[in-house]
Write a protein that holds these residues in place. Sequence first.
Motif, mmCIF file in Angstrom:
data_model
loop_
_atom_site.group_PDB
_atom_site.id
_atom_site.type_symbol
_atom_site.label_atom_id
_atom_site.label_comp_id
_atom_site.label_asym_id
_atom_site.label_seq_id
_atom_site.Cartn_x
_atom_site.Cartn_y
_atom_site.Cartn_z
ATOM 1 N N SER A 152 36.721 29.249 15.641
ATOM 2 C CA SER A 152 37.271 28.018 15.533
ATOM 3 C C SER A 152 36.619 27.176 16.502
ATOM 4 O O SER A 152 35.170 27.431 16.902
ATOM 5 C CB SER A 152 38.486 28.205 16.620
ATOM 6 N N ASP A 153 36.889 25.792 16.623
ATOM 7 C CA ASP A 153 36.186 24.671 17.045
ATOM 8 C C ASP A 153 35.934 24.955 18.465
ATOM 9 O O ASP A 153 34.615 24.837 19.121
ATOM 10 C CB ASP A 153 36.709 23.338 16.746
ATOM 11 N N SER A 154 37.049 25.383 19.414
ATOM 12 C CA SER A 154 36.991 25.732 20.643
ATOM 13 C C SER A 154 36.075 26.780 21.053
ATOM 14 O O SER A 154 35.153 26.823 21.924
ATOM 15 C CB SER A 154 38.223 25.874 21.244
ATOM 16 N N ARG A 155 35.991 27.821 19.941
ATOM 17 C CA ARG A 155 35.031 29.128 20.574
ATOM 18 C C ARG A 155 33.701 28.720 20.169
ATOM 19 O O ARG A 155 32.931 28.967 20.823
ATOM 20 C CB ARG A 155 35.550 30.145 19.206
ATOM 21 N N ARG A 201 32.272 25.667 20.757
ATOM 22 C CA ARG A 201 31.904 24.875 21.901
ATOM 23 C C ARG A 201 31.785 25.773 22.914
ATOM 24 O O ARG A 201 30.699 25.424 23.853
ATOM 25 C CB ARG A 201 33.110 23.818 21.972
ATOM 26 N N TYR A 202 32.583 26.675 23.191
ATOM 27 C CA TYR A 202 32.494 27.510 24.044
ATOM 28 C C TYR A 202 31.049 28.402 24.151
ATOM 29 O O TYR A 202 30.231 28.322 25.113
ATOM 30 C CB TYR A 202 33.476 28.707 24.185
ATOM 31 N N LYS A 222 28.304 26.094 25.163
ATOM 32 C CA LYS A 222 28.158 26.137 26.462
ATOM 33 C C LYS A 222 27.474 27.249 27.390
ATOM 34 O O LYS A 222 26.581 27.244 28.263
ATOM 35 C CB LYS A 222 29.412 25.854 27.337
ATOM 36 N N ASP A 275 34.969 15.460 18.625
ATOM 37 C CA ASP A 275 36.559 15.975 18.228
ATOM 38 C C ASP A 275 36.617 15.654 16.867
ATOM 39 O O ASP A 275 36.184 14.847 16.313
ATOM 40 C CB ASP A 275 37.154 14.817 19.239
ATOM 41 N N THR A 287 30.054 25.453 11.296
ATOM 42 C CA THR A 287 30.832 26.430 11.939
ATOM 43 C C THR A 287 30.620 27.950 11.478
ATOM 44 O O THR A 287 30.270 28.856 12.160
ATOM 45 C CB THR A 287 32.441 26.081 12.093
#
Length: 754
Positions: free
Chosen positions: A2-5, A7-8, A11, A100, A116
């Motif tokens: 996913s996008d959040s994964r 991005r994590y 980081k 976003d 991704t």
Amino acid sequence: MSDSRARYHIKQLTKKYKLLRMSEVGLQALALACIAFSIPYAFNVPWGISLTFSIAGGSLLFLYRCEQLNLFHLQELDITAYLNQHFDTLQNSSDLLLRDPSELSTLQQLQKLRTTVAFEALYPGIKLPHHLLRAGGIFIASVALTFTLTSFAPFLTRSTAGNTSKDSLTYTSKFIAAPAQVKQAIITIAPPPYTGLKSQATQAWSLTLPEGSTVEWQVQFSAEVKDPTLVFSGKEVVRMKSGQQNTYILRRSIDETGFYQLAWTTPAGNVKHSDFFKLEIVKDQAPVITINKLNQFTELEYTNKPVIDVYATLSDDYGLDNAHIIATVSKGSGESVKFREDKLFFGKPASITGKHLEAIRKLDLIKLGMEPGDELYFYVVAFDNKLPQPNHTRTETYFISLQDTTQQETVVDDGLGVDLMPDYFRSQRQIIIDTEKLLQEKKKTSKTAFQSKSNELGYDQKVLRLRYGEFLGEEFESGIGPQENPAEEDHDHEEDITKKYGHVHDKENEHNLVQEKQPEHHHHAEAKEGEDKNGVPAGFVHEHDSEEEATLFTQSIRAKLKAALAIMWDAELHLRLYEPEKSLPFQYKALKLLKEISQDSRIYVHRTGFDPPPLKEEKRMAGDLSEVKSATALSSSNHKENNEAIRYALQVTALALAKDSISIDNTLKRSLTQAGQALGKLAIDQPGVYLKSLSLIRALTENELKPEEQRSALKTVQTSLWKALPEAPEAPATATRALHTLDRSFIKNLEAHE
């Protein structure tokens, strides 16, 4: 993923990179701190001051390295930039993972999905750059050095720190020959003024300098010497001018790559030589031109705005001086073609200067005098600022043409019986393509339009059949298929208006597709049955006027061509009956036969045997062999050895190395000196390969090496001598065969009776 994964994970990569780099910088800072503490402490400096030096040095290095690596301002975008640069599968789109989805366009969202997936596959194997192991090794070495220095600190006195005199800091040139005789050497390199480079002074004797540079050598000897010279490439000797305090000066312009050495004579009369040093010239490169946003071949319609923008990227290593466009306009055709050449300058910038620039020129084709059908050829030429003769470069030729909008029209004149329609017909492959397209569009086309197009294709098939019929002498439909009797036709006595005023398309030989044959009237006497008009039997006659015999091909090709024409009849029939689906199989058969005909009609030239010249009878049995050349003698004379000195030196060197103790006698010195002259010629083109061997040869001949160093030096020289020898041409080996048992017995018995 996913996008959040994603991005994590980015980081986490940012934190990991900071941690690795911080650890690396910390180890380097600790290593410097240890050394900064141990050195002052070893010379009896109070430990408080030593500790201050240690903390200050380590802190400054830590802050400097962190700022250099941008660790204090590192962001996630820096990590994505690194990923884009080193992983092509991300397609320079890893920064989309941080944005976003609402801010992205549809195309960017699709690209983000692909990125991704690619990032998910790459993430487990991503290795961030660092030098942690090297920093750890430096830290361990610094700790060992600190322990060593601090352990022997009581045995060192403060006086040893001040024992260094000013004279000992003076540079002394390190020569293998006699390092004490050359006290100081300063070499100044002055590049040509057009390069814009500043002069620089160095103490290194091996030089790499721009082409055309002026070099000044200032050599100071520790004592008075006689006739100091510089020997360039082993062949040119230049004497140095005397200066003050045993200093000698030489100024010279260098234009070629090579090597040199310093030679001088001592007051006792001994000639000394230095090592060999490299002179490497950096050539002034020609300008580089790149034409952007323009294809090499461009065709424009006259209705369009006939303006072409030429974007050129110009660059040079030292600077550009001029650039322009050479444009040639071609007008007319055939023997009336005319050319006009113009020199066009760039509009932006106004002057071509600098090392790198973007130049733009708008080519207005109307202002250049171009009309429909004309062509423009142009290329870009750039010159650099090299003096006295600049380098120049030109691009490939670019072509721009304006389409000719004129159309041929049919002129019908009562007084001119010539049809000026263009000579055009479709190939069999084009007819097949159009037929298949017609069948695909059958449902979308009205019945009337479908039948009309099918009939037009039948007409095209007929034209193609007539064209191929020319090769068989069947220029008219009378020579193919069933014949019709004009007397049996039903004539309409009414006047046909279309024949009088119209242009009938579907008739024999319409549009003058083939040249009309004029009927020939020959009056011959009646021949007997089975004979021609001259009384010759029919089986022995080749009738040129017969349509069956008037062909350009052999009989096998003629049969295939007749079969193809017959199949074209069937293909045309179904097209005329509005049945293109039934016509396609016949069209494919005709195409296959035409391909076979094109293959069969190729002509192959066979090799012929050797035809010797005729013998001169007056020279036979004369016994004159003056003009007879021996192949063996020619081969041996052409293969002349030109490396006797190197081969002789190899033999002498091998004998010297075979002994238990090395003895440098006069024979070995003489052979090495002669071989060194041969190596010097090779070192002009390859100074980095043979300079070391030349230095060793000089040291061996002047007895400057220790006995334990002579064997390794001779082996190195021997290797270089083998490299200098050219590869021997391959010679045919002598044919050998095993002797038979009887042959060996015969030779044995023969030797026994001797």
